[in-house]
Design a protein around this motif. Structure first.
Motif, mmCIF file in Angstrom:
data_model
loop_
_atom_site.group_PDB
_atom_site.id
_atom_site.type_symbol
_atom_site.label_atom_id
_atom_site.label_comp_id
_atom_site.label_asym_id
_atom_site.label_seq_id
_atom_site.Cartn_x
_atom_site.Cartn_y
_atom_site.Cartn_z
ATOM 1 N N LYS A 1 0.825 -1.213 0.000
ATOM 2 C CA LYS A 1 0.000 0.000 0.000
ATOM 3 C C LYS A 1 0.862 1.268 0.000
ATOM 4 O O LYS A 1 0.613 2.205 -0.759
ATOM 5 C CB LYS A 1 -0.914 0.018 1.242
ATOM 6 N N THR A 2 1.878 1.262 0.863
ATOM 7 C CA THR A 2 2.720 2.464 0.966
ATOM 8 C C THR A 2 3.585 2.646 -0.277
ATOM 9 O O THR A 2 3.744 3.762 -0.778
ATOM 10 C CB THR A 2 3.591 2.363 2.244
ATOM 11 N N ILE A 3 4.117 1.546 -0.780
ATOM 12 C CA ILE A 3 4.916 1.609 -2.020
ATOM 13 C C ILE A 3 4.091 2.253 -3.136
ATOM 14 O O ILE A 3 4.573 3.146 -3.850
ATOM 15 C CB ILE A 3 5.351 0.174 -2.449
ATOM 16 N N MET B 1 -4.041 8.877 -0.818
ATOM 17 C CA MET B 1 -4.222 8.416 0.557
ATOM 18 C C MET B 1 -3.615 7.038 0.746
ATOM 19 O O MET B 1 -3.814 6.148 -0.083
ATOM 20 C CB MET B 1 -5.720 8.328 0.875
ATOM 21 N N ASP B 2 -2.896 6.895 1.846
ATOM 22 C CA ASP B 2 -2.315 5.602 2.227
ATOM 23 C C ASP B 2 -3.039 5.139 3.493
ATOM 24 O O ASP B 2 -3.279 5.941 4.397
ATOM 25 C CB ASP B 2 -0.817 5.793 2.517
ATOM 26 N N THR B 3 -3.409 3.870 3.548
ATOM 27 C CA THR B 3 -4.162 3.371 4.703
ATOM 28 C C THR B 3 -3.375 2.299 5.459
ATOM 29 O O THR B 3 -2.363 1.793 4.980
ATOM 30 C CB THR B 3 -5.491 2.715 4.263
ATOM 31 N N ALA C 1 -2.928 7.699 6.585
ATOM 32 C CA ALA C 1 -3.925 7.353 7.603
ATOM 33 C C ALA C 1 -3.497 6.126 8.405
ATOM 34 O O ALA C 1 -4.320 5.488 9.053
ATOM 35 C CB ALA C 1 -5.272 7.109 6.933
ATOM 36 N N ASP C 2 -2.209 5.793 8.355
ATOM 37 C CA ASP C 2 -1.704 4.627 9.077
ATOM 38 C C ASP C 2 -1.158 5.074 10.434
ATOM 39 O O ASP C 2 -0.414 6.057 10.491
ATOM 40 C CB ASP C 2 -0.591 3.974 8.230
ATOM 41 N N PRO C 3 -1.523 4.375 11.532
ATOM 42 C CA PRO C 3 -0.932 4.749 12.818
ATOM 43 C C PRO C 3 0.602 4.669 12.793
ATOM 44 O O PRO C 3 1.281 5.372 13.547
ATOM 45 C CB PRO C 3 -1.513 3.738 13.805
ATOM 46 N N PRO D 1 3.089 5.719 10.325
ATOM 47 C CA PRO D 1 2.982 6.467 9.069
ATOM 48 C C PRO D 1 4.213 6.347 8.156
ATOM 49 O O PRO D 1 5.072 7.223 8.117
ATOM 50 C CB PRO D 1 2.796 7.907 9.552
ATOM 51 N N ASP D 2 4.258 5.265 7.411
ATOM 52 C CA ASP D 2 5.416 5.009 6.548
ATOM 53 C C ASP D 2 5.520 5.985 5.376
ATOM 54 O O ASP D 2 6.623 6.323 4.947
ATOM 55 C CB ASP D 2 5.346 3.585 5.986
ATOM 56 N N SER D 3 4.387 6.420 4.829
ATOM 57 C CA SER D 3 4.442 7.380 3.710
ATOM 58 C C SER D 3 4.965 8.724 4.217
ATOM 59 O O SER D 3 5.796 9.372 3.581
ATOM 60 C CB SER D 3 3.051 7.615 3.114
HETATM 61 MG MG LIG Z 1 2.054 0.929 4.653
#
Ligand SMILES: [Mg+2]
Ligand SMILES: Nc1ncnc2c1ncn2[C@@H]1O[C@H](COP(=O)(O)OP(=O)(O)OP(=O)(O)O)[C@@H](O)[C@H]1O
Length: 225
Positions: free
Chosen positions: A14-16, A99-101, A38-40, A42-44
């Motif tokens: 997802k982040t890639i 958006m990244d989840t 929106a990830d706890p 937050p890799d992005s």
């Molecule tokens: Mg990710």
């Protein structure tokens, strides 16, 4: 134009996808762009800023450059609203919002219901292939429930180091699925290289020998730019 990267499973890509689609839009358009992480975890956000958010940076718009902002909008546990709403007026400033989840299905559903993304990208990578393919029909069934006559996003399942055919067959076998849903072109298996790129916070197309992957990311979103 809102593009959401989501699949209810960890570590599928997802982040890639989110950061490379953002990078593509930054390089081929002149629009203002917002990335919402929106990830706890937050890799992005970290890909661009090179560190973890400090306390107080939740929901703050951070300018990465003149036409690119990023915001960390993590799930709020124990509150009625799963995500703190971002004002429409703030979103209207941008030509593209990516958006990244995180992985939980209910978070994907909340993001879709709140934002009605035009494009939903769902990656399946080589290391998660079998379980992700197994989960795909249920996920498409959920998207089918959310979609309706007045909301019909373009859904693309993106094979990362997985054969396009495998994904296409699985989509065909899915009974309920969104109307505009198919497998995107497949990326070749680049697991180690992608890990390195993420760690070094670089786009894959900036490594020599991988330049053509800029075109690959433009092919998955099918936008005429
Ligand atoms: Mg990710
Ligand atoms: N073309 C590819 N071929 C094989 N593996 C790939 C490819 N592209 C990305 N991957 C792999 O996908 C893995 C997961 O990437 P990523 O961090 O984007 O997943 P994620 O879904 O965001 O995970 P999380 O749920 O933890 O947020 C990486 O280890 C990367 O190597």
């Amino acid at each position: 134009m809102i593009i959401l990267s989501t699949f209810p499973k960890g570590g599928v890509g997802k982040t890639i996808l989110a950061v490379h689609v953002t990078g593509l839009l930054l390089s081929v358009t002149k629009e203002r762009i917002l990335l919402i992480d929106a990830d706890p975890r937050p890799d992005s956000w970290r890909f661009y800023l090179g560190r973890k958010p400090n306390s107080g940076e939740e929901n703050k718009f951070i300018e990465v450059n003149k036409r690119f902002d990023i915001v960390w909008n993590p799930p709020q546990y124990g509150k009625k609203e799963r995500f703190r709403p971002i004002k429409k007026a703030e979103l209207d400033e941008y030509g593209y919002i990516v958006m990244d989840t995180d992985a939980p299905l209910e978070d994907a559903i909340a993001m879709i219901s709140n934002n009605s993304p035009n494009i939903i990208l769902s990656p399946i990578n080589a290391s998660q292939r079998d379980t992700a393919l197994e989960d795909l029909p249920d996920f498409l069934g959920v998207l089918y429930q959310i979609c309706g006559s007045d909301y019909s996003p373009m859904v693309r399942v993106v094979p990362l180091g997985v054969g396009q055919n495998l994904v296409s067959i699985r989509i065909e076998q899915s009974q309920d699925k969104p109307e505009n849903c198919k497998a995107a072109p497949a990326m070749r298996n680049l697991q180690a290289r992608m890990n390195k790129a993420k760690k070094e916070r670089k786009y894959i197309w900036n490594y020599s020998g991988y330049e053509e992957l800029l075109d690959y990311f433009s092919s998955i979103i099918e936008i005429d730019i």
